[in-house]
Enzyme design. Structure first.
Site, PDB file in Angstrom:
ATOM      1  N   TYR A 134       0.860  -1.188   0.000  1.00  0.00           N
ATOM      2  CA  TYR A 134       0.000   0.000   0.000  1.00  0.00           C
ATOM      3  C   TYR A 134       0.888   1.228   0.000  1.00  0.00           C
ATOM      4  O   TYR A 134       1.871   1.289   0.748  1.00  0.00           O
ATOM      5  CB  TYR A 134      -0.898  -0.017   1.243  1.00  0.00           C
ATOM      6  CG  TYR A 134      -1.758   1.211   1.434  1.00  0.00           C
ATOM      7  CD1 TYR A 134      -1.555   2.045   2.538  1.00  0.00           C
ATOM      8  CD2 TYR A 134      -2.773   1.530   0.543  1.00  0.00           C
ATOM      9  CE1 TYR A 134      -2.348   3.166   2.732  1.00  0.00           C
ATOM     10  CE2 TYR A 134      -3.580   2.648   0.731  1.00  0.00           C
ATOM     11  CZ  TYR A 134      -3.361   3.466   1.820  1.00  0.00           C
ATOM     12  OH  TYR A 134      -4.150   4.583   2.017  1.00  0.00           O
ATOM     13  N   ASP A 177       9.250   2.358  -0.698  1.00  0.00           N
ATOM     14  CA  ASP A 177       8.264   3.034   0.142  1.00  0.00           C
ATOM     15  C   ASP A 177       8.582   2.665   1.591  1.00  0.00           C
ATOM     16  O   ASP A 177       8.220   1.586   2.046  1.00  0.00           O
ATOM     17  CB  ASP A 177       6.835   2.627  -0.238  1.00  0.00           C
ATOM     18  CG  ASP A 177       5.809   3.353   0.610  1.00  0.00           C
ATOM     19  OD1 ASP A 177       4.631   3.390   0.205  1.00  0.00           O
ATOM     20  OD2 ASP A 177       6.175   3.876   1.678  1.00  0.00           O
ATOM     21  N   LYS A 210       5.079   8.883   8.584  1.00  0.00           N
ATOM     22  CA  LYS A 210       4.894   8.377   9.948  1.00  0.00           C
ATOM     23  C   LYS A 210       5.958   8.916  10.917  1.00  0.00           C
ATOM     24  O   LYS A 210       5.898  10.067  11.329  1.00  0.00           O
ATOM     25  CB  LYS A 210       4.835   6.848   9.921  1.00  0.00           C
ATOM     26  CG  LYS A 210       3.605   6.321   9.121  1.00  0.00           C
ATOM     27  CD  LYS A 210       3.532   4.827   9.136  1.00  0.00           C
ATOM     28  CE  LYS A 210       2.516   4.308   8.143  1.00  0.00           C
ATOM     29  NZ  LYS A 210       1.122   4.412   8.606  1.00  0.00           N
TER      30      LYS A 210
HETATM   31  P1  KE4 Z   1      -0.516   8.324   4.664  1.00  0.00           P
HETATM   32  O1  KE4 Z   1      -1.076   9.026   3.433  1.00  0.00           O
HETATM   33  O2  KE4 Z   1      -1.568   7.527   5.399  1.00  0.00           O
HETATM   34  O3  KE4 Z   1       0.283   9.256   5.562  1.00  0.00           O
HETATM   35  O4  KE4 Z   1       0.576   7.262   4.139  1.00  0.00           O
HETATM   36  C1  KE4 Z   1       0.182   6.297   3.191  1.00  0.00           C
HETATM   37  C2  KE4 Z   1       1.118   5.097   3.280  1.00  0.00           C
HETATM   38  C3  KE4 Z   1       2.115   4.969   2.326  1.00  0.00           C
HETATM   39  N1  KE4 Z   1       2.989   3.930   2.356  1.00  0.00           N
HETATM   40  C4  KE4 Z   1       2.910   2.996   3.338  1.00  0.00           C
HETATM   41  C5  KE4 Z   1       3.899   1.854   3.334  1.00  0.00           C
HETATM   42  C6  KE4 Z   1       1.909   3.076   4.349  1.00  0.00           C
HETATM   43  O5  KE4 Z   1       1.846   2.115   5.302  1.00  0.00           O
HETATM   44  C7  KE4 Z   1       0.995   4.145   4.322  1.00  0.00           C
HETATM   45  C8  KE4 Z   1      -0.119   4.282   5.342  1.00  0.00           C
HETATM   46  N2  KE4 Z   1      -0.283   3.161   6.220  1.00  0.00           N
HETATM   47  C9  KE4 Z   1      -1.634   2.966   6.731  1.00  0.00           C
HETATM   48  C10 KE4 Z   1      -1.629   1.748   7.671  1.00  0.00           C
HETATM   49  N3  KE4 Z   1      -1.024   0.600   7.136  1.00  0.00           N
HETATM   50  C11 KE4 Z   1      -2.129   4.174   7.430  1.00  0.00           C
HETATM   51  C12 KE4 Z   1      -3.396   3.963   8.218  1.00  0.00           C
HETATM   52  C13 KE4 Z   1      -4.565   4.671   7.566  1.00  0.00           C
HETATM   53  O6  KE4 Z   1      -4.667   4.672   6.317  1.00  0.00           O
HETATM   54  O7  KE4 Z   1      -5.374   5.214   8.356  1.00  0.00           O
END
Ligand code: KE4
Length: 441
Positions: free
Chosen positions: A155, A250, A278
């Site tokens: 993701y 990523d 994060k």
């Molecule tokens: P954000 O747009 O949520 O800051 O980051 C997206 C993203 C990009 N790449 C990786 C590897 C990620 O894990 C994420 C976001 N992770 C999710 C949980 N696995 C965030 C939780 C959510 O979407 O509320």
């Protein structure tokens, strides 16, 4: 939707959360501002929180939990770390947003470049989605090519071209391709199976000169934790190098989590671009993308690849991120996180063995997933095997741990995170809760 499993005791102890969720749903789609929080993967209703400190969360009914999601990764130091709180308060005293450059942004850039050797230049954004989306646009602008290779169960946020067979909440909700993503957009995204080097070779044979980048999670958290094989990463590095495509890691989840230099430091593979998020924001909205200077110098206004943001490099978020990275640099918690990770893995494994529950446990440092797998199933090395997990079995485990005051990820397809604030006694208590939960399920 998984059938709700909360015990009656659970429902009685979380009446305020139930009422808050009913009210939120009248104003916010699904009652949450991100589907990962909706408990779609475990059934029942999300718990609303009002406070956190160290390794502890407190919900609006006053129940306390050991926190194993840490805001989905950012809170590696634990909640309200004194250095982070002090930095935010000091910044608050001078201003919160200018829409103009500050020296603090340059200092954070210096810290990122010093921590992640493959990053020579870096651009700050407000979310991991924005950073990943921008890295993809930059790779296309730099190479003049259209195709992006990603992997099922990985993701990278909700940018259109990356919301194709996504992992994380999209997979949990069983919606691998989102409505609204056009066929034209999806056409330029090739989705392969993680840890299948032969498939990657074949794709490059057919499409190599049209591929702008290979984008992957170097250690996957978004289908549950999946480690890369050395051959898979080495093949991705070789093929991108040979074809003129970029290798993009990523590291939104693994950056500063697995080591100060992230997964690339642990695995010894150097990407051309890295996406961060994060931890780099210390729990405030901040992310970044960076890498080779000859690539990054194509970003506007140095180059012509457009990317912008009103709150990019926001002073409060920069203060929280800088304090977090300085704390990780000055007093690295990684040996402690490895020790606690190993202890929790042993505790979960012993609990599953004692209960005769078939599981596959994957862990790197303080990131771990216990997959509830059919007996005799193959190791979980990609989405094909991860997606065979017993989601109802995980849901029962999740709710049993909630009832024992342990807050795990609300999905089989997420990794848990241990923070530097977790103590030995917390890890032991969590292992006991797992044994009681699995014995009773
Ligand atoms: P954000 O747009 O949520 O800051 O980051 C997206 C993203 C990009 N790449 C990786 C590897 C990620 O894990 C994420 C976001 N992770 C999710 C949980 N696995 C965030 C939780 C959510 O979407 O509320």
């Amino acid at each position: 939707m998984i059938d709700p499993h909360p015990s009656s005791a659970h429902r009685d102890r979380r009446r305020r959360s139930t009422a808050a969720f009913a009210h939120a749903r009248t104003l916010i789609p699904g009652g949450v501002n991100s589907p990962a929080r909706a408990f779609g993967g475990v059934g029942g209703e999300p718990i609303f929180f009002r406070a956190a400190a160290g390794q502890w969360l407190t919900d609006i009914d006053g129940n306390r939990y050991l926190d194993y999601i840490g805001s989905w990764g950012p809170m590696i130091l634990g909640h309200r770390h004194p250095r982070v709180v002090a930095a935010i308060e000091a910044t608050l005293a001078t201003g919160t947003s200018y829409g103009a450059p500050t020296e603090a942004e340059t200092r954070l850039a210096e810290l990122i470049v010093a921590s992640v050797p493959s990053i020579e230049k870096v651009r700050l954004t407000s979310s991991g989605t924005e950073a990943a989306m921008s890295a993809v646009r930059l790779a296309r602008g730099f190479t003049g090519r259209d195709k992006i290779v990603k992997f099922a169960g990985n993701y990278h946020g909700h940018g259109d071209s990356l919301l194709v067979a996504a992992g994380s909440s999209a997979a949990t909700l069983g919606v691998p391709d989102s409505p609204g993503v056009t066929a034209g957009t999806a056409r330029d995204t090739l989705v392969l199976e993680y840890n299948e080097p032969a498939e990657l070779e074949d794709t490059f044979r057919r499409e190599g000169e049209r591929i702008a980048a290979v984008l992957l999670e170097p250690v996957v958290g978004n289908m549950g934790l999946v480690r890369p094989s050395h051959e898979f990463l080495a093949t991705a590095r070789r093929l991108t190098h040979e074809s003129g495509a970029l290798l993009v890691f990523d590291e939104v989840m693994t950056g500063f989590r697995l080591a100060l230099g992230g997964a690339q430091e642990v695995l010894g593979v150097t990407p051309d671009l890295t996406v961060l998020g994060k931890i780099v924001g210390g729990g405030l909205p901040l992310a970044a993308y960076g890498g080779r200077a000859d690539v990054m110098d194509h970003v506007l206004p140095a180059g012509r690849v457009f990317q912008a943001g009103t709150l990019s490099g926001n002073p409060l978020a920069v203060a929280a991120g800088t304090a977090t990275l300085e704390a990780l640099r000055d007093d690295p918690p990684y040996a402690r996180l490895e020790r606690h990770g190993a202890a929790l893995e042993a505790g979960f494994r012993a609990a599953a063995t004692a209960a005769g529950t078939p599981v596959w446990i994957a862990r790197v440092g303080s990131m771990m997933t216990m997959f509830f797998q059919p007996a005799g199933a193959a190791p979980v090395m990609g989405w094909r095997t991860a997606s065979q997990s017993d989601k109802a079995g995980y849901a029962r485990f999740f709710w049993g741990m909630i009832d024992r005051g342990v807050y795990l990820p609300c999905s089989q397809y997420e990794a848990l995170f241990i923070s530097a604030a977790h103590a030995d006694a917390d890890i032991d208590a969590t292992s006991v809760a797992a044994r009681e939960t699995l014995a009773g399920s």
